[in-house]
Design an enzyme around this catalytic site. Structure first.
Site, PDB file in Angstrom:
ATOM      1  N   LEU A  20       0.832  -1.223   0.000  1.00 49.68           N
ATOM      2  CA  LEU A  20       0.000   0.000   0.000  1.00 49.68           C
ATOM      3  C   LEU A  20       0.853   1.254   0.000  1.00 49.68           C
ATOM      4  CD1 LEU A  20      -2.632  -1.136   2.643  1.00 49.68           C
ATOM      5  CD2 LEU A  20      -3.077  -0.724   0.221  1.00 49.68           C
ATOM      6  N   GLY A  23       6.911   4.402   4.049  1.00 44.41           N
ATOM      7  CA  GLY A  23       7.293   5.727   4.544  1.00 44.41           C
ATOM      8  C   GLY A  23       8.725   5.692   5.002  1.00 44.41           C
ATOM      9  N   TYR A  25       9.999   4.562   7.848  1.00 46.00           N
ATOM     10  CA  TYR A  25      10.472   3.418   8.628  1.00 46.00           C
ATOM     11  C   TYR A  25       9.890   2.069   8.238  1.00 46.00           C
ATOM     12  CZ  TYR A  25      11.370   7.411  11.666  1.00 46.00           C
ATOM     13  OH  TYR A  25      11.771   8.604  12.159  1.00 46.00           O
ATOM     14  N   ALA A  26       8.865   2.077   7.416  1.00 45.26           N
ATOM     15  CA  ALA A  26       8.126   0.829   7.275  1.00 45.26           C
ATOM     16  C   ALA A  26       7.545   0.646   5.882  1.00 45.26           C
ATOM     17  CB  ALA A  26       6.992   0.813   8.294  1.00 45.26           C
ATOM     18  N   LYS A  44       1.547  -3.219   8.795  1.00 44.14           N
ATOM     19  CA  LYS A  44       2.743  -2.381   8.688  1.00 44.14           C
ATOM     20  C   LYS A  44       3.937  -3.156   9.230  1.00 44.14           C
ATOM     21  CE  LYS A  44       4.413   2.019  10.472  1.00 44.14           C
ATOM     22  NZ  LYS A  44       4.009   3.388  10.724  1.00 44.14           N
ATOM     23  N   ASP A 137       5.277  13.627  13.893  1.00 44.61           N
ATOM     24  CA  ASP A 137       5.599  13.396  12.476  1.00 44.61           C
ATOM     25  C   ASP A 137       4.335  13.601  11.632  1.00 44.61           C
ATOM     26  OD1 ASP A 137       7.098  12.724  10.247  1.00 44.61           O
ATOM     27  OD2 ASP A 137       6.872  10.557  10.521  1.00 44.61           O
TER      28      ASP A 137
HETATM   29  P1  ADP Z   1       6.018   4.984   7.927  1.00 46.19           P
HETATM   30  O1  ADP Z   1       6.136   4.856   9.404  1.00 46.19           O
HETATM   31  O2  ADP Z   1       7.083   4.212   7.239  1.00 46.19           O
HETATM   32  O3  ADP Z   1       5.957   6.406   7.474  1.00 46.19           O
HETATM   33  P2  ADP Z   1       3.152   4.780   7.480  1.00 46.19           P
HETATM   34  O4  ADP Z   1       2.379   4.184   8.603  1.00 46.19           O
HETATM   35  O5  ADP Z   1       3.094   6.256   7.369  1.00 46.19           O
HETATM   36  O6  ADP Z   1       4.658   4.255   7.516  1.00 46.19           O
HETATM   37  O7  ADP Z   1       2.656   4.117   6.115  1.00 46.19           O
HETATM   38  C1  ADP Z   1       3.256   4.397   4.864  1.00 46.19           C
HETATM   39  C2  ADP Z   1       2.188   4.579   3.777  1.00 46.19           C
HETATM   40  O8  ADP Z   1       1.416   3.364   3.653  1.00 46.19           O
HETATM   41  C3  ADP Z   1       1.170   5.667   4.105  1.00 46.19           C
HETATM   42  O9  ADP Z   1       1.605   6.926   3.658  1.00 46.19           O
HETATM   43  C4  ADP Z   1      -0.059   5.184   3.327  1.00 46.19           C
HETATM   44  O10 ADP Z   1       0.017   5.577   1.972  1.00 46.19           O
HETATM   45  C5  ADP Z   1       0.040   3.658   3.414  1.00 46.19           C
HETATM   46  N1  ADP Z   1      -0.751   3.152   4.578  1.00 46.19           N
HETATM   47  C6  ADP Z   1      -0.348   3.112   5.845  1.00 46.19           C
HETATM   48  N2  ADP Z   1      -1.284   2.626   6.670  1.00 46.19           N
HETATM   49  C7  ADP Z   1      -2.345   2.320   5.902  1.00 46.19           C
HETATM   50  C8  ADP Z   1      -3.681   1.811   6.177  1.00 46.19           C
HETATM   51  N3  ADP Z   1      -4.055   1.509   7.434  1.00 46.19           N
HETATM   52  N4  ADP Z   1      -4.527   1.663   5.138  1.00 46.19           N
HETATM   53  C9  ADP Z   1      -4.133   2.014   3.885  1.00 46.19           C
HETATM   54  N5  ADP Z   1      -2.911   2.512   3.558  1.00 46.19           N
HETATM   55  C10 ADP Z   1      -2.011   2.671   4.555  1.00 46.19           C
HETATM   56 MG    MG Z   2       4.491   7.698   7.525  1.00 50.90          MG
END
Ligand code: ADP
Ligand code: MG
Length: 391
Positions: A20, A23, A25-26, A44, A137
């Site tokens: 999906l 970012g 970290y993940a 995640k 963040d």
């Molecule tokens: P990071 O900690 O690496 O920044 P995020 O939690 O922000 O990770 O997730 C990265 C991306 O994945 C988000 O910007 C979004 O586009 C997608 N994403 C994250 N969580 C969800 C979710 N619950 N449902 C749909 N898309 C998601």
């Molecule tokens: Mg993020």
């Protein structure tokens, strides 16, 4: 950790499918539960290697806390697992993608849409603030949308930032400084108030199509962050005074002069009190009961004022209602109250005139009416327009 192009990791009880997003970290995957319900979730995967400050144990304790949090505008953390390399967060799936994409595909958002999103974000932040949790963040990529048909905003990706400094071991900044408060980048000393700056940047980007520090080069960006110039708001599109005032107060470089959390939640543009919620209808109904009572007692001006206050809650209640039949029923009722309020307005106005003609001293009453009138008229107008649009 599984990056783009890698096969999704294996996880007990779930089938992981498409990626999906990823970012700082993940990487996040869409997944299905293997049980009968085939529940759709987002998983995640956080690499343990990216956790530098606190121990993994501390983090797991924190995740346990996040798991207990339930709020309509916060992505629900359903469960978590871990193995030797990763921590897996099993979350509610948000089908509408993230706010960054939503803004990009529309270029800019109308103030009305940005306003509804801001209220939803503010209500999530108020909830977290009350529990001493800061996000640290905040950016459009970390704000998700429940669906594209009727998008509800859901705050994601929080509770981790405390464990992950924005600076890596080589003192290189992680993530985009576009949304970080200047004190975070320049002084490396910061607190929860950085979240208010980021809200300002997000609102700015939603309304003007790009964040205030958008730059063509890194040198230009650095100069903009380090400068002490006041953030200037573009003159177009035209925005309400309240909206501009809030932006200016959020985008204040000095955290001591930035709007406080309390003032932010109470700012007239945020107006959490009148945000569409499950309580809107309850509050509207209670006020209308009082209005009818005053009306029956012949206290017309109090009745008018109460009808208008009720309408201030009915409009968000209509926005909140998703069931078409119930929406119709509320709409019919609101129509009656708008008509009665309009009758009362005419009656109260004519009785004021009569009092004046009789030479009676009704100065106090008139003063009160004059003070209340713009608000009352505005509430009636909003209600009439809302009715005309027939939701
Ligand atoms: P990071 O900690 O690496 O920044 P995020 O939690 O922000 O990770 O997730 C990265 C991306 O994945 C988000 O910007 C979004 O586009 C997608 N994403 C994250 N969580 C969800 C979710 N619950 N449902 C749909 N898309 C998601
Ligand atoms: Mg993020």
């Amino acid at each position: 950790m599984a990056g783009p192009g890698w096969a999704p990791p294996r996880l007990d009880g779930f089938i992981l499918t498409e990626r999906l997003g990823s970012g700082t970290y993940a990487t996040v995957y869409k997944a299905y539960g293997k049980k009968d319900t085939r529940e759709v979730v987002a998983i995640k995967c956080v690499s343990k290697k990216s956790l530098n400050k606190a121990s993994v144990e501390n983090l797991l304790t924190e995740i346990e806390i996040l798991k207990a949090i339930r709020h309509p505008h916060i992505v629900e953390l359903k469960d978590f697992q871990w193995d030797s390399d990763n921590i897996y967060l099993i979350m509610e799936f948000c089908a509408g993608g993230d706010l960054s994409r939503f803004i990009r595909t529309r270029r800019i958002l109308p103030e009305k849409v940005a306003h509804i999103f801001l209220q939803q974000l503010a209500s999530a932040l108020q909830f977290l603030h009350g529990r001493n949790i800061s996000h640290l963040d905040l950016k459009p990529q970390n704000i998700l949308l429940s669906s594209l048909e009727k998008p509800h905003l859901k705050l994601a990706d929080f509770g981790f930032a405390q464990h992950m400094s924005p600076w890596d071991e080589k003192h290189v900044l992680r993530g985009s400084p576009l949304y970080m408060a200047p004190e975070m980048v320049c002084r490396r000393q910061y607190d929860a108030r950085v979240d208010l700056w980021s809200v300002g940047v997000i609102l700015y980007e939603a309304l003007f199509g790009q964040p205030p520090f958008a730059s063509k080069s890194f040198t230009e960006l650095e100069e903009k962050i380090r400068s002490n110039r006041v953030i200037e708001l573009p003159t177009r599109p035209q925005l309400s005074r309240n909206c501009r005032d809030l932006l200016q107060q959020l985008l204040e470089r000095d955290p001591d002069r930035r709007i406080s959390f309390k003032d932010f939640f109470g700012h007239p543009f945020v107006d959490l009190e009148h945000m569409p919620s499950g309580q809107s209808l309850e509050r509207a109904t209670a006020l209308v009961v009082d209005a009818v009572k005053k009306d029956q007692e012949g206290d017309l001006s109090s009745a008018l004022s109460l009808y208008c206050k009720a309408l201030d809650y009915f409009i968000p209640a209509l926005h909140y209602e998703v069931d078409a039949r119930r929406k119709e029923a509320i709409k019919a009722k609101v129509g009656q109250y708008v008509s009665r309020a309009e009758e009362l307005k005419a009656l109260v106005n004519s009785s004021n005139r009569a009092l004046l003609q009789q030479g009676t001293c009704a100065r106090d009453l008139l003063k009160e009416m004059a003070r209340d009138k713009p608000r009352l008229v505005a509430a009636l107008e909003v209600a009439s327009v809302a009715m005309a649009k027939a939701f």
